[in-house]
Motif scaffolding. Structure first.
Motif, short mmCIF file in Angstrom:
data_model
loop_
_atom_site.label_atom_id
_atom_site.label_comp_id
_atom_site.label_asym_id
_atom_site.label_seq_id
_atom_site.Cartn_x
_atom_site.Cartn_y
_atom_site.Cartn_z
N THR A 145 0.84 -1.20 0.00
CA THR A 145 0.00 0.00 0.00
C THR A 145 0.88 1.25 0.00
O THR A 145 0.63 2.19 -0.75
CB THR A 145 -0.94 0.01 1.22
OG1 THR A 145 -1.76 -1.15 1.18
CG2 THR A 145 -1.82 1.25 1.24
N ALA A 146 1.91 1.25 0.85
CA ALA A 146 2.82 2.40 0.90
C ALA A 146 3.52 2.60 -0.43
O ALA A 146 3.64 3.74 -0.91
CB ALA A 146 3.85 2.20 2.01
N VAL A 147 3.96 1.53 -1.06
CA VAL A 147 4.64 1.64 -2.35
C VAL A 147 3.70 2.23 -3.40
O VAL A 147 4.07 3.15 -4.12
CB VAL A 147 5.19 0.26 -2.80
CG1 VAL A 147 5.64 0.28 -4.25
CG2 VAL A 147 6.35 -0.16 -1.89
N LEU A 148 2.47 1.75 -3.48
CA LEU A 148 1.50 2.28 -4.44
C LEU A 148 1.23 3.76 -4.18
O LEU A 148 1.27 4.59 -5.10
CB LEU A 148 0.19 1.50 -4.39
CG LEU A 148 -0.92 2.02 -5.31
CD1 LEU A 148 -0.51 1.95 -6.77
CD2 LEU A 148 -2.21 1.26 -5.07
N LEU A 149 0.97 4.13 -2.92
CA LEU A 149 0.70 5.53 -2.60
C LEU A 149 1.90 6.42 -2.87
O LEU A 149 1.76 7.56 -3.33
CB LEU A 149 0.23 5.67 -1.15
CG LEU A 149 -1.13 5.04 -0.83
CD1 LEU A 149 -1.46 5.20 0.65
CD2 LEU A 149 -2.24 5.60 -1.70
N CYS A 150 3.11 5.92 -2.61
CA CYS A 150 4.32 6.71 -2.89
C CYS A 150 4.51 6.91 -4.39
O CYS A 150 4.92 7.99 -4.82
CB CYS A 150 5.54 6.04 -2.28
SG CYS A 150 5.62 6.18 -0.49
#
Length: 179
Positions: A145-150
């Motif tokens: 999720t963090a990778v996608l949002l970043c």
């Protein structure tokens, strides 16, 4: 952030997007020494980029009218959309989560927020030859999720920097040709 793929990203961790070359809009995404993915604009294509991140695979990011779409490569599945609305943009993820993309009071700084508060803070920098973005994680979340949002935040922030650089260059060229 020494978590295996599929781990958790915690508050205070910093993820950076650093430009690889002065000549191409090609960025590495890292958390410290650990590679998390990349973001790359195709030469001559301002509103389309490809990215790859740990846990999410290859994705396409494209701006169409007033909407940004993040989809699995080839358009198989939409992972997230960003709709420009009055008062800022709204990010809708496939999991049904809605986040606000807002400009903060400081220069090239933005925040992603949900109803519970800030999720990520993005600071973008335009150097003489290279631009970059620093993303601070404000709340624990799964790594994918963090990778996608970043990647989405990096795309939005770095697109804005490029727009400003292009506008400044066009203004300078117009002033030089008229005077």
């Amino acid at each position: 952030m020494n978590n295996p793929a599929g781990g958790t990203v915690g508050p205070g961790q910093v993820i950076s997007l650093a430009r690889r070359s002065a000549w191409r809009r090609d960025y590495d995404m890292r958390a410290g020494e650990r590679a998390l993915g990349w973001l790359r604009w195709q030469p001559g294509r301002r509103s389309f980029a490809q990215a790859e991140g740990r846990g999410i695979g290859l994705i396409d990011l494209a701006t169409r009218r007033r909407r940004v779409v993040a989809a699995a490569a080839g358009g198989a599945a939409t992972l997230a959309t960003v709709d420009r609305e009055r008062g800022g943009s709204v990010i809708h993820t496939a999991g049904g989560r809605a986040l606000r993309w807002e400009k903060t009071a400081r220069g090239n700084h933005w925040a992603m927020r949900d109803q519970d508060g800030t999720v990520l803070v993005i600071a973008a920098f335009q150097g003489l030859l290279r631009s970059s973005a620093q993303i601070s994680v404000e709340r624990a979340m799964p790594e994918h999720t963090a990778v996608l949002l970043c990647l989405i935040g990096g795309y939005l922030a770095l697109s804005e920097l490029q727009y400003k650089a292009d506008l400044a260059a066009a203004t300078a060229a117009a002033a030089a040709s008229s005077g």
